[in-house]
Enzyme design. Sequence first.
Site, PDB file in Angstrom:
ATOM      1  N   GLY A   9       0.873  -1.177   0.000  1.00  0.00           N
ATOM      2  CA  GLY A   9       0.000   0.000   0.000  1.00  0.00           C
ATOM      3  C   GLY A   9       0.900   1.213   0.000  1.00  0.00           C
ATOM      4  O   GLY A   9       1.283   1.719   1.056  1.00  0.00           O
ATOM      5  N   VAL A  12       0.728   7.844  -0.260  1.00  0.00           N
ATOM      6  CA  VAL A  12       1.735   8.698   0.384  1.00  0.00           C
ATOM      7  C   VAL A  12       2.148   8.239   1.788  1.00  0.00           C
ATOM      8  O   VAL A  12       3.335   8.224   2.122  1.00  0.00           O
ATOM      9  CB  VAL A  12       1.310  10.177   0.332  1.00  0.00           C
ATOM     10  CG1 VAL A  12       0.048  10.411   1.125  1.00  0.00           C
ATOM     11  CG2 VAL A  12       2.432  11.078   0.806  1.00  0.00           C
ATOM     12  N   GLY A  14       2.037   5.133   3.124  1.00  0.00           N
ATOM     13  CA  GLY A  14       2.803   3.896   3.022  1.00  0.00           C
ATOM     14  C   GLY A  14       4.186   4.153   2.436  1.00  0.00           C
ATOM     15  O   GLY A  14       5.190   3.613   2.910  1.00  0.00           O
ATOM     16  N   VAL A  74      -3.329   0.573   3.819  1.00  0.00           N
ATOM     17  CA  VAL A  74      -4.401   0.775   2.842  1.00  0.00           C
ATOM     18  C   VAL A  74      -5.577   1.455   3.535  1.00  0.00           C
ATOM     19  O   VAL A  74      -5.552   1.671   4.747  1.00  0.00           O
ATOM     20  CB  VAL A  74      -4.833  -0.565   2.193  1.00  0.00           C
ATOM     21  CG1 VAL A  74      -3.680  -1.173   1.419  1.00  0.00           C
ATOM     22  CG2 VAL A  74      -5.349  -1.545   3.238  1.00  0.00           C
ATOM     23  N   ALA A  76      -8.820   2.264   5.504  1.00  0.00           N
ATOM     24  CA  ALA A  76      -9.500   1.547   6.582  1.00  0.00           C
ATOM     25  C   ALA A  76     -10.822   0.978   6.046  1.00  0.00           C
ATOM     26  O   ALA A  76     -11.403   1.525   5.123  1.00  0.00           O
ATOM     27  CB  ALA A  76      -9.757   2.491   7.750  1.00  0.00           C
ATOM     28  N   SER A 128       0.427   8.565  13.871  1.00  0.00           N
ATOM     29  CA  SER A 128       0.020   9.963  13.739  1.00  0.00           C
ATOM     30  C   SER A 128       1.173  10.845  13.328  1.00  0.00           C
ATOM     31  O   SER A 128       2.315  10.610  13.692  1.00  0.00           O
ATOM     32  CB  SER A 128      -0.563  10.491  15.046  1.00  0.00           C
ATOM     33  OG  SER A 128      -0.902  11.863  14.875  1.00  0.00           O
ATOM     34  N   LYS A 183      -5.370   5.697  19.267  1.00  0.00           N
ATOM     35  CA  LYS A 183      -5.274   6.600  18.104  1.00  0.00           C
ATOM     36  C   LYS A 183      -6.610   7.300  17.860  1.00  0.00           C
ATOM     37  O   LYS A 183      -6.666   8.481  17.523  1.00  0.00           O
ATOM     38  CB  LYS A 183      -4.833   5.831  16.853  1.00  0.00           C
ATOM     39  CG  LYS A 183      -4.808   6.693  15.574  1.00  0.00           C
ATOM     40  CD  LYS A 183      -3.817   7.823  15.707  1.00  0.00           C
ATOM     41  CE  LYS A 183      -3.662   8.825  14.603  1.00  0.00           C
ATOM     42  NZ  LYS A 183      -4.510   9.024  13.523  1.00  0.00           N
ATOM     43  N   HIS A 186      -6.862  10.003  20.325  1.00  0.00           N
ATOM     44  CA  HIS A 186      -5.937  11.059  19.871  1.00  0.00           C
ATOM     45  C   HIS A 186      -6.653  11.954  18.857  1.00  0.00           C
ATOM     46  O   HIS A 186      -6.595  13.184  18.931  1.00  0.00           O
ATOM     47  CB  HIS A 186      -4.687  10.433  19.231  1.00  0.00           C
ATOM     48  CG  HIS A 186      -3.869  11.391  18.413  1.00  0.00           C
ATOM     49  ND1 HIS A 186      -4.237  11.808  17.150  1.00  0.00           N
ATOM     50  CD2 HIS A 186      -2.720  12.052  18.698  1.00  0.00           C
ATOM     51  CE1 HIS A 186      -3.347  12.668  16.691  1.00  0.00           C
ATOM     52  NE2 HIS A 186      -2.417  12.837  17.606  1.00  0.00           N
ATOM     53  N   ASN A 187      -7.334  11.340  17.913  1.00  0.00           N
ATOM     54  CA  ASN A 187      -8.011  12.134  16.892  1.00  0.00           C
ATOM     55  C   ASN A 187      -9.188  12.911  17.461  1.00  0.00           C
ATOM     56  O   ASN A 187      -9.451  14.036  17.040  1.00  0.00           O
ATOM     57  CB  ASN A 187      -8.455  11.241  15.733  1.00  0.00           C
ATOM     58  CG  ASN A 187      -7.306  10.906  14.800  1.00  0.00           C
ATOM     59  OD1 ASN A 187      -6.156  10.871  15.223  1.00  0.00           O
ATOM     60  ND2 ASN A 187      -7.591  10.638  13.547  1.00  0.00           N
ATOM     61  N   GLU A 190      -7.691  15.770  18.927  1.00  0.00           N
ATOM     62  CA  GLU A 190      -7.269  16.625  17.796  1.00  0.00           C
ATOM     63  C   GLU A 190      -8.452  17.483  17.325  1.00  0.00           C
ATOM     64  O   GLU A 190      -8.317  18.699  17.115  1.00  0.00           O
ATOM     65  CB  GLU A 190      -6.748  15.720  16.675  1.00  0.00           C
ATOM     66  CG  GLU A 190      -6.481  16.365  15.331  1.00  0.00           C
ATOM     67  CD  GLU A 190      -6.107  15.305  14.267  1.00  0.00           C
ATOM     68  OE1 GLU A 190      -5.182  14.508  14.524  1.00  0.00           O
ATOM     69  OE2 GLU A 190      -6.734  15.274  13.187  1.00  0.00           O
TER      70      GLU A 190
HETATM   71  C1  6PG Z   1      -2.911  12.107  12.390  1.00  0.00           C
HETATM   72  C2  6PG Z   1      -4.218  12.615  11.821  1.00  0.00           C
HETATM   73  C3  6PG Z   1      -4.612  11.760  10.662  1.00  0.00           C
HETATM   74  C4  6PG Z   1      -5.660  12.365   9.770  1.00  0.00           C
HETATM   75  C5  6PG Z   1      -7.013  12.496  10.432  1.00  0.00           C
HETATM   76  C6  6PG Z   1      -7.807  13.626   9.899  1.00  0.00           C
HETATM   77  O1  6PG Z   1      -2.934  11.764  13.561  1.00  0.00           O
HETATM   78  O2  6PG Z   1      -1.927  12.075  11.663  1.00  0.00           O
HETATM   79  O3  6PG Z   1      -5.193  12.563  12.802  1.00  0.00           O
HETATM   80  O4  6PG Z   1      -4.970  10.520  11.159  1.00  0.00           O
HETATM   81  O5  6PG Z   1      -5.227  13.557   9.252  1.00  0.00           O
HETATM   82  O6  6PG Z   1      -7.667  11.294  10.168  1.00  0.00           O
HETATM   83  O7  6PG Z   1      -9.106  13.398  10.260  1.00  0.00           O
HETATM   84  P1  6PG Z   1     -10.346  14.088   9.617  1.00  0.00           P
HETATM   85  O8  6PG Z   1     -10.229  13.930   8.124  1.00  0.00           O
HETATM   86  O9  6PG Z   1     -11.483  13.320  10.193  1.00  0.00           O
HETATM   87  O10 6PG Z   1     -10.300  15.518  10.036  1.00  0.00           O
END
Ligand code: 6PG
Length: 477
Positions: A9, A12, A14, A74, A76, A128, A183, A186-187, A190
Amino acid sequence: TSAQIGVTGLAVMGRNLARNFARNGYTVALHNRTASRTHDLVAKFGGEGDFVPTETAEEFVAALERPRRLVIMVKAGDPTDAVIEEFAPLLEPGDMIVDGGNAHFADTRRRERALRERGIHFVGTGVSGGEEGALNGPSIMPGGSEESYAALGPMLEKISAKAKDGAPCVTHVGPDGAGHFVKMVHNGIEYADMQLIGEAYQLLRDVAGYSPAQIAGIFRKWNTGRLDSYLIEITAEVLSHVDAATGKPFVDVVVDEAGQKGTGRWTVQIALDLGVPVSGIAEAVFARSLSGHADLRAASKDLAGPTPTALSEPEAAAFADRVEQALYASKIVSYTQGFHEIAAGSEAYGWDIDLGAVASIWRGGCIIRAAFLDRITAAYDARPDLPSLLADKTFAGEIGAAQDDWRAVLVAATVEGVPAPGFAAALAYYDALRADRLPAALTQGQRDFFGAHTYRRTDRDGAFHTLWGGDRSEVPA
Ligand code: 6PG
């Protein structure tokens, strides 16, 4: 040829991960559904290290030393299952499949169980840091068995980001889906960070009257203090960017409807299932969906709002300082909520996640990396069983010192009609937690009234019911 690791996969993420392994001295087998990508990588970056390009699944698997370490990068969902089904039959007991995509942890649990029965280790891994992180050092959150971590950990430590103290930003998070769960949160955090920054920007613009360029300067200043973080830094970059075609601030020519791929939403869905209040993260997800309802927004354009008040120069500067306090306090709350969710997930799934270790691997490489994470790490180091970040003396002190300004910012937001759902949800969480009494007692009374759902008393053990339709005497339930 025997490669220590293989990546299939080569989009970018991968491609950059494969280059990162190679740059760190590992021989990397490459595979992609369309072989042109594989050859393109070797043509462009072959000089960076040892690559073994392969065209078929069989060739790819044969190129790997045993136990095989096979990284799949690849999309999800179904594509991940398809790739697992393609490779698993070619593998032998003890081999490892590492999924570095943003998989849902429930899928990771299912895949781990199915592959375990076939003797294959499945390592669902959060990665991430975006494209740049994948290449130069991401924060890595692997789940899976101890045995797989023993074989993979040293390599991941090598390619990961390093925190300021030199510690690699990777830890064995826990069994099966633990890495992807972390993760996911984490998001979610984010999303909350981005929403809070967005609210701060809007308030500085609409209440204080600053231009995007001026606000970029304010964020740059904040970035030298306790808010020092990647997201604040890039915010200043985005805000100071000028659109070449129109000469307008870039932020004024972009359609104000936020996208989302799902990880923030999952964080909230799972929090609902676990009964964990993540109101700040939820507001961030809802704010994105609200922004996307163009019809609803157009239909609401004429709703009445307040008359704006203009601030003088010194008033605006003082307001900006208050917004910094509100942003910082709200950020403490988002992280408190996120870590609560990780603790609850760990408990529910028996993962035994070390929260301090999670804070520590988020210090570098990932999107939410921030000076602030050092302090969360310190808080858990000082007290590994910390029940909540708000129970940490340092954070409690800081949020207490910020609360007057935090409230003042929300008053201004309300009076001026600027939505600040993230700041508001965070403050409500803070006030609810410190409240002596909550209206939940009244809720219990209502539930008992209409549904005989019973309640507990403050002064006696047991469950009780009041005969609301009769003489209103109390009976044991
Ligand atoms: C990371 C980011 C990455 C991605 C997000 C963006 O940790 O590198 O979180 O996983 O940029 O999935 O999420 P959205 O498209 O839902 O804003």
